[in-house]
Design an enzyme around this catalytic site. Structure first.
Site, PDB file in Angstrom:
ATOM      1  N   LYS A 183       0.678   0.189   6.822  1.00 50.75           N
ATOM      2  CA  LYS A 183       1.243  -1.152   6.666  1.00 50.75           C
ATOM      3  C   LYS A 183       2.037  -1.598   7.887  1.00 50.75           C
ATOM      4  O   LYS A 183       1.798  -2.664   8.457  1.00 50.75           O
ATOM      5  CB  LYS A 183       2.143  -1.218   5.418  1.00 50.75           C
ATOM      6  CG  LYS A 183       1.466  -0.888   4.115  1.00 50.75           C
ATOM      7  CD  LYS A 183       2.419  -1.003   2.944  1.00 50.75           C
ATOM      8  CE  LYS A 183       3.622  -0.099   3.041  1.00 50.75           C
ATOM      9  NZ  LYS A 183       3.252   1.350   3.068  1.00 50.75           N
ATOM     10  N   SER A 188       5.859  -1.856  -2.326  1.00 48.97           N
ATOM     11  CA  SER A 188       5.834  -2.844  -3.428  1.00 48.97           C
ATOM     12  C   SER A 188       4.779  -2.486  -4.475  1.00 48.97           C
ATOM     13  O   SER A 188       3.774  -3.179  -4.590  1.00 48.97           O
ATOM     14  CB  SER A 188       5.627  -4.263  -2.886  1.00 48.97           C
ATOM     15  OG  SER A 188       4.601  -4.342  -1.927  1.00 48.97           O
ATOM     16  N   GLY A 222       0.838  -1.194   0.000  1.00 47.57           N
ATOM     17  CA  GLY A 222       0.000   0.000   0.000  1.00 47.57           C
ATOM     18  C   GLY A 222       0.871   1.241   0.000  1.00 47.57           C
ATOM     19  O   GLY A 222       2.093   1.165   0.121  1.00 47.57           O
ATOM     20  N   SER A 275       2.748   4.756   1.036  1.00 51.45           N
ATOM     21  CA  SER A 275       3.419   5.241   2.236  1.00 51.45           C
ATOM     22  C   SER A 275       2.393   5.971   3.099  1.00 51.45           C
ATOM     23  O   SER A 275       1.640   6.805   2.603  1.00 51.45           O
ATOM     24  CB  SER A 275       4.546   6.211   1.845  1.00 51.45           C
ATOM     25  OG  SER A 275       5.152   6.768   2.992  1.00 51.45           O
ATOM     26  N   GLY A 276       2.330   5.623   4.383  1.00 52.62           N
ATOM     27  CA  GLY A 276       1.372   6.257   5.280  1.00 52.62           C
ATOM     28  C   GLY A 276       0.019   5.581   5.336  1.00 52.62           C
ATOM     29  O   GLY A 276      -0.878   6.043   6.050  1.00 52.62           O
ATOM     30  N   SER A 277      -0.127   4.468   4.630  1.00 49.97           N
ATOM     31  CA  SER A 277      -1.421   3.772   4.624  1.00 49.97           C
ATOM     32  C   SER A 277      -1.656   2.979   5.906  1.00 49.97           C
ATOM     33  O   SER A 277      -2.800   2.657   6.252  1.00 49.97           O
ATOM     34  CB  SER A 277      -1.521   2.831   3.416  1.00 49.97           C
ATOM     35  OG  SER A 277      -0.507   1.844   3.455  1.00 49.97           O
TER      36      SER A 277
END
Length: 202
Positions: free
Chosen positions: A40, A108, A34, A36-38
């Site tokens: 994960k 990714s 996902g 950046s900042g989602s």
């Protein structure tokens, strides 16, 4: 033309199956993808805390941590990103072979690279978790200040701003981190993953 490498992998007597039996659970690769900042890494760490408390043997691989060490020689070009994920895929395979439940949290962005990791991990050993959060929300969070730098042109090839993200079409687990509380998301992960850690009857 370089000389062909003659590589013959050693076959160890103590294999993944025996290590799983000793630890009392199956090993798996759980792949969080996902923006950046989602969320994960937050989800991966929360899941690890639960699994650890239940007695499972775990490890979290995080994008920034890996790039600081193992992949410190790579930049963020498309080719370097592919190599970054390839290396991580091989590392997760080794850790899963060692009997661990490996949680890998990496942007990714390319479907092809995630599928390669799935192949490396082996059929039935890979769980893809899509941490789905609109880039606008991730940018509002901007916990590391990366989106602001990307907007200023200080960071090139930044996913969601100046580089693409190919969302998973059929992830094992779909988390909408902007719409559900963390504890709900973690429970969703636990409900899906924990039954898969049970050793098969022989």
């Amino acid at each position: 033309m370089s000389e062909k490498l003659h590589i013959i992998p050693h076959k160890h007597q103590i294999n993944r199956k025996l290590r799983n039996k000793m630890k009392g659970h199956r090993s798996l690769v759980i792949w969080f993808t996902g923006f950046s900042g989602s969320g994960k890494s937050t989800l991966a760490n929360a899941l690890e805390e639960y699994l650890y408390e239940q007695g499972y043997h775990t490890f979290v691989l995080d994008g920034d941590n890996v790039r600081k060490g193992l992949n410190s020689d790579l930049d963020f070009s498309d080719e370097a990103r592919k190599e970054n994920i390839r290396r991580i895929g091989e590392v997760t395979k080794l850790m899963a072979d060692a009997g661990l439940v490996v949680m890998s949290a990496f942007i990714s962005p390319f479907k092809e690279d995630r599928e390669r990791v799935r192949e490396i991990a082996g059929e039935g050993n890979f769980i893809e978790v899509f941490v789905d959060c609109p880039v606008e929300v991730c940018e509002q969070r901007d916990t590391k200040g990366l989106y602001a730098k990307a907007r200023k042109g200080e960071i090139s090839n930044f996913t969601g701003i100046s580089a693409p993200f190919e969302a998973p079409e059929n992830p094992s687990i779909h988390i909408q981190s902007d719409k559900e509380p963390l504890d709900v998301s973690v429970q969703k992960l636990i409900s899906y993953i924990e039954p898969k850690l049970i050793l098969p009857n022989e």
